[in-house]
Design an enzyme around this catalytic site. Structure first.
Site, PDB file in Angstrom:
ATOM      1  N   HIS A   7     -14.655   4.912  10.354  1.00  0.00           N
ATOM      2  CA  HIS A   7     -14.175   5.305   9.033  1.00  0.00           C
ATOM      3  C   HIS A   7     -15.304   5.698   8.085  1.00  0.00           C
ATOM      4  O   HIS A   7     -15.093   6.508   7.176  1.00  0.00           O
ATOM      5  CB  HIS A   7     -13.354   4.179   8.408  1.00  0.00           C
ATOM      6  CG  HIS A   7     -11.947   4.115   8.897  1.00  0.00           C
ATOM      7  ND1 HIS A   7     -11.618   3.616  10.140  1.00  0.00           N
ATOM      8  CD2 HIS A   7     -10.775   4.487   8.313  1.00  0.00           C
ATOM      9  CE1 HIS A   7     -10.303   3.689  10.303  1.00  0.00           C
ATOM     10  NE2 HIS A   7      -9.774   4.208   9.221  1.00  0.00           N
TER      11      HIS A   7
ATOM     12  N   ASP B 107     -16.219  -0.022  10.698  1.00  0.00           N
ATOM     13  CA  ASP B 107     -15.922  -0.003  12.138  1.00  0.00           C
ATOM     14  C   ASP B 107     -16.710   1.082  12.864  1.00  0.00           C
ATOM     15  O   ASP B 107     -16.438   1.380  14.025  1.00  0.00           O
ATOM     16  CB  ASP B 107     -14.429   0.185  12.374  1.00  0.00           C
ATOM     17  CG  ASP B 107     -13.887   1.518  11.839  1.00  0.00           C
ATOM     18  OD1 ASP B 107     -14.648   2.232  11.141  1.00  0.00           O
ATOM     19  OD2 ASP B 107     -12.715   1.835  12.101  1.00  0.00           O
TER      20      ASP B 107
ATOM     21  N   ASN C 158     -12.243   6.563   1.974  1.00  0.00           N
ATOM     22  CA  ASN C 158     -11.175   7.067   2.823  1.00  0.00           C
ATOM     23  C   ASN C 158      -9.926   7.335   1.998  1.00  0.00           C
ATOM     24  O   ASN C 158      -9.465   6.476   1.246  1.00  0.00           O
ATOM     25  CB  ASN C 158     -10.877   6.069   3.944  1.00  0.00           C
ATOM     26  CG  ASN C 158     -11.993   6.033   4.971  1.00  0.00           C
ATOM     27  OD1 ASN C 158     -12.104   6.920   5.812  1.00  0.00           O
ATOM     28  ND2 ASN C 158     -12.832   5.015   4.885  1.00  0.00           N
TER      29      ASN C 158
ATOM     30  N   HIS D 188      -9.910   0.768   0.627  1.00  0.00           N
ATOM     31  CA  HIS D 188     -10.758   1.454   1.622  1.00  0.00           C
ATOM     32  C   HIS D 188     -11.522   2.620   0.986  1.00  0.00           C
ATOM     33  O   HIS D 188     -11.227   3.788   1.195  1.00  0.00           O
ATOM     34  CB  HIS D 188     -10.011   1.867   2.886  1.00  0.00           C
ATOM     35  CG  HIS D 188      -8.670   2.503   2.731  1.00  0.00           C
ATOM     36  ND1 HIS D 188      -8.428   3.599   1.925  1.00  0.00           N
ATOM     37  CD2 HIS D 188      -7.472   2.207   3.304  1.00  0.00           C
ATOM     38  CE1 HIS D 188      -7.166   3.947   2.017  1.00  0.00           C
ATOM     39  NE2 HIS D 188      -6.567   3.123   2.850  1.00  0.00           N
TER      40      HIS D 188
ATOM     41  N   LEU E  67      -6.582   9.223  11.584  1.00  0.00           N
ATOM     42  CA  LEU E  67      -6.812   7.804  11.802  1.00  0.00           C
ATOM     43  C   LEU E  67      -5.616   7.015  11.284  1.00  0.00           C
ATOM     44  O   LEU E  67      -5.047   7.341  10.242  1.00  0.00           O
ATOM     45  CB  LEU E  67      -8.087   7.353  11.082  1.00  0.00           C
ATOM     46  CG  LEU E  67      -9.408   7.912  11.618  1.00  0.00           C
ATOM     47  CD1 LEU E  67     -10.561   7.514  10.705  1.00  0.00           C
ATOM     48  CD2 LEU E  67      -9.667   7.421  13.035  1.00  0.00           C
ATOM     49  N   ALA E  68      -5.240   5.984  12.022  1.00  0.00           N
ATOM     50  CA  ALA E  68      -4.070   5.181  11.661  1.00  0.00           C
ATOM     51  C   ALA E  68      -4.474   3.712  11.617  1.00  0.00           C
ATOM     52  O   ALA E  68      -4.237   2.955  12.552  1.00  0.00           O
ATOM     53  CB  ALA E  68      -2.937   5.399  12.656  1.00  0.00           C
ATOM     54  N   GLY E  69      -5.121   3.319  10.517  1.00  0.00           N
ATOM     55  CA  GLY E  69      -5.613   1.956  10.442  1.00  0.00           C
ATOM     56  C   GLY E  69      -6.726   1.740  11.449  1.00  0.00           C
ATOM     57  O   GLY E  69      -7.424   2.683  11.860  1.00  0.00           O
TER      58      GLY E  69
ATOM     59  N   GLU F  46       0.851  -1.194   0.000  1.00  0.00           N
ATOM     60  CA  GLU F  46       0.000   0.000   0.000  1.00  0.00           C
ATOM     61  C   GLU F  46       0.883   1.239   0.000  1.00  0.00           C
ATOM     62  O   GLU F  46       1.352   1.684   1.038  1.00  0.00           O
ATOM     63  CB  GLU F  46      -0.925  -0.016   1.221  1.00  0.00           C
ATOM     64  CG  GLU F  46      -1.921   1.123   1.222  1.00  0.00           C
ATOM     65  CD  GLU F  46      -2.725   1.214   2.509  1.00  0.00           C
ATOM     66  OE1 GLU F  46      -3.519   2.167   2.628  1.00  0.00           O
ATOM     67  OE2 GLU F  46      -2.559   0.350   3.391  1.00  0.00           O
TER      68      GLU F  46
ATOM     69  N   ASP G  86      -7.976  -3.356   7.651  1.00  0.00           N
ATOM     70  CA  ASP G  86      -6.904  -2.355   7.759  1.00  0.00           C
ATOM     71  C   ASP G  86      -6.320  -2.402   9.167  1.00  0.00           C
ATOM     72  O   ASP G  86      -5.975  -1.380   9.765  1.00  0.00           O
ATOM     73  CB  ASP G  86      -7.434  -0.963   7.426  1.00  0.00           C
ATOM     74  CG  ASP G  86      -6.322   0.039   7.101  1.00  0.00           C
ATOM     75  OD1 ASP G  86      -5.175  -0.397   6.877  1.00  0.00           O
ATOM     76  OD2 ASP G  86      -6.610   1.252   7.073  1.00  0.00           O
TER      77      ASP G  86
END
Length: 387
Positions: A247, A244, A216, A213, A303-305, A128, A270
């Site tokens: 996101h 979740d 996003n 994703h 956001l980080a995963g 990625e 993710d």
């Protein structure tokens, strides 16, 4: 060997049944039939729960306290796979976010070695970035972003044991490079992209088949400028969704599934290394990421995963859409398997498929997982009878 599952629902391609006998040999399904009066090798009382095809996750950054970017070796891949198997994932792509060419080469070699050594669940790799657009980089580090060049193309297109998925920004990539990647078997997906609708459609014409994703870190849908999201909707491509409840708004999840259908939407996690642990923080390329209320977030709010597993993704999707469990199950198993061109091997409980399945209880919480007919996470002993 014959497994008998009863007192629940078994999701088959033809529909859900209350009980089934599944005969396997050498890790593959030989037949699936109605439960008989004859003896079975193992009899499992589902306790009102579900037996679903094992989940297929195309985006797994880490789990069990391990981040793939930090540890690109077989032990790390095994640890990540074991963490996610507890939640029903039976096939996954370890995912390397934007990193150096040397780290990309090491990650590819590690996944090749893991597959050769038979690490359960690993079926390939997801690279990625770093061939992404800085304005949509999200948590990816700006100084790592670069353009595709001949050396990287050679690394990516060399023969590999598993599937190779590459997320890139199509507006920053030559269409001939996409054609070269696809010709050598690389699965190309758009992500972290500010592409216009036309730029994304040109990439699709060149062989791009996915959107990473969806919504996003990509150009949004506007009624006069459809962007990457509009191109995703207006094509036959596959789209990953992170469900979740952070996101994506639930309405957006419903709209995406309505627009694309269960055969083109695939659930992804993710996931970060906190999945399968009680850790309240971890480090991502030098940045401290906090895990708060199930959300992975940097100090600036990025956001980080995620701290998401596939069983939770399925449960949340069923909750926000009202779709049946078998329909949501397709997006967690059969659709990502088709995206990876592995639908002849995984993604369904059917003859010829690998014997991968997950037992969820009546509340859709994970109870046990099998890969190749071998139990990976143990069910309660009183619910399983062995002949």
């Amino acid at each position: 060997m014959i497994f008998r599952f009863h007192n629940g629902r078994v999701a088959l391609p033809t529909g859900a049944v209350g009980a089934a006998d599944i005969a396997i040999a050498d890790g593959s399904i030989l037949s699936v039939t109605a439960a008989a009066d004859t003896a079975a090798d193992e009899v499992v009382d589902l306790g009102g729960g579900w037996l679903l095809p094992g989940f297929v996750d195309t985006q797994v950054n880490g789990g069990g306290g391990v981040l793939f970017n930090d540890q690109v070796d077989v032990d790390a891949i095994a640890a990540i796979g074991a963490a996610h198997a507890r939640y029903g994932t039976t096939a996954f792509l370890p995912t390397l976010i934007s990193d150096t060419p040397a780290q990309i080469a090491s990650a590819l070699a590690a996944v090749d070695a893991a597959i050769e050594q038979g690490v359960p669940g690993v079926v390939g790799i997801h690279i990625e970035g770093p061939f992404i657009n800085e304005v949509k980089r999200g948590i990816h580090e700006a100084h790592r972003i670069r353009r595709l060049d001949d050396a990287i193309l050679a690394t990516l297109t060399a023969p590999h044991r598993g599937r190779v998925m590459l997320t890139l920004a199509p507006e920053l990539c030559d269409e001939d490079d996409i054609r070269t990647l696809v010709r050598h078997g690389v699965i190309v997906s758009a992500g972290h992209s500010d592409a216009t609708y036309d730029e994304a459609q040109r990439a699709i014409a060149a062989g791009l088949t996915g959107f990473t994703h969806l919504f996003n870190a990509m150009s949004p849908l506007h009624h006069r400028n459809p962007g990457a999201v509009g191109a995703a909707f207006d094509s036959d491509t596959y789209c990953g969704l992170i469900v979740d409840n952070v996101h994506l708004h639930p309405a957006v999840v419903r709209l995406a599934i309505h627009a694309k259908g269960k055969d083109r939407i695939m659930l992804v996690t993710d996931a970060m290394p906190s999945v399968g642990t009680d850790d309240s923080e971890f480090t991502l390329q030098g940045k401290r990421i906090a895990v708060k209320d199930g959300v992975c977030i940097f100090e600036d709010g990025t956001l980080a995963g995620t701290h998401l597993d596939m069983a939770s993704a399925l449960r949340k999707t069923a909750q926000v859409t009202g779709l049946s469990v078998p329909d949501v199950s397709v997006m967690a198993s059969a659709t990502p398997a088709a995206f990876l061109s592995l639908h002849d091997r995984i993604g369904a409980i059917a003859p010829g498929q690998r014997a991968d399945w997950v037992w969820l209880d009546a509340e859709l919480a994970p109870h046990a997982t099998w890969i190749g007919g071998r139990v990976i996470s143990d069910p309660a002993p009183d619910l399983v009878q062995t002949a």
